[in-house]
Design an enzyme around this catalytic site. Sequence first.
Site, PDB file in Angstrom:
ATOM      1  CG  ASP A 192      -1.834  -1.147   1.324  1.00 52.21           C
ATOM      2  OD1 ASP A 192      -2.149  -1.710   0.257  1.00 52.21           O
ATOM      3  OD2 ASP A 192      -2.251  -1.495   2.446  1.00 52.21           O
TER       4      ASP A 192
HETATM    5  N1  URA Z   1      -1.117  -5.935   4.040  1.00 56.98           N
HETATM    6  C1  URA Z   1      -1.659  -4.689   4.026  1.00 56.98           C
HETATM    7  O1  URA Z   1      -2.720  -4.460   4.593  1.00 56.98           O
HETATM    8  N2  URA Z   1      -0.992  -3.731   3.328  1.00 56.98           N
HETATM    9  C2  URA Z   1       0.187  -3.928   2.705  1.00 56.98           C
HETATM   10  O2  URA Z   1       0.761  -2.995   2.121  1.00 56.98           O
HETATM   11  C3  URA Z   1       0.735  -5.226   2.744  1.00 56.98           C
HETATM   12  C4  URA Z   1       0.066  -6.212   3.425  1.00 56.98           C
END
Ligand code: URA
Length: 241
Positions: A101
């Site tokens: 993310d």
């Molecule tokens: N899980 C999440 O919620 N976000 C990420 O970036 C990676 C794993």
Amino acid sequence: MRLDKFLCKSTHLTRADATAVIESGDVSVNGQVEMSVSTQVHENNIIILDGQRLVPRPSRYLMFNKPANTLCSNVDGDYPSVFNYLTLPDICDMHIAGRLDADTTGLLLITDDGRWSFNLFNPQYHCAKVYKVTLRNSIVDDASTEIKPAIKALFTQGMLLPGEKVPTKPAKLQLLSSNEVLLTITEGRYHQVKRMFAYVGNKVRKLHRQQVGEITLDIPEGQWRFLTEQEVASANIVSSN
Ligand code: URA
């Protein structure tokens, strides 16, 4: 691989330019003109453009320490793309194996070898990903030094996240402080870590990936390096386990 991809990997043409030369009939495969970009070809095929046999460049594999507020996409959006940090030629050939993310930091793996990234991130192969998670709420009972048993049990047994049909695979939690844990998961579902902690009534404040399989992040934020041969080979070990 597809013929257009082969051209990108063996010349400095963009995907659009590769399409144009193929569709103009300038490319032959084993002595026959081939005008379909999606024709599957192999490195052993004799592929000629402008009288020259094309040989693909060796695949490249690298790790990047992703800062917060960067995007795992090929183009900039609300934040800059991580590709802005990668000072390499023909970077558009490469893709991110296992995106993070925008607000997540840490280990990103970037390659032009689709089979390799498939092996690492295919849930069938149970490759472990280790995240350091900082939480809004404490994960221990008052005066305890252990993770709340009910929470530990849910992570260990698997939880049915909203909108999903299959529970999460067993995950491992290791306590670092009352609101910080190391979480090991072997899947990569959409926003998985944030959704798992939301399921147990908590909220992820900071998320940092520090390890994928045998590959451990060891460079400062915003920097990249090529993987060693051993790190590259470790993905094949994961897939044969
Ligand atoms: N899980 C999440 O919620 N976000 C990420 O970036 C990676 C794993």
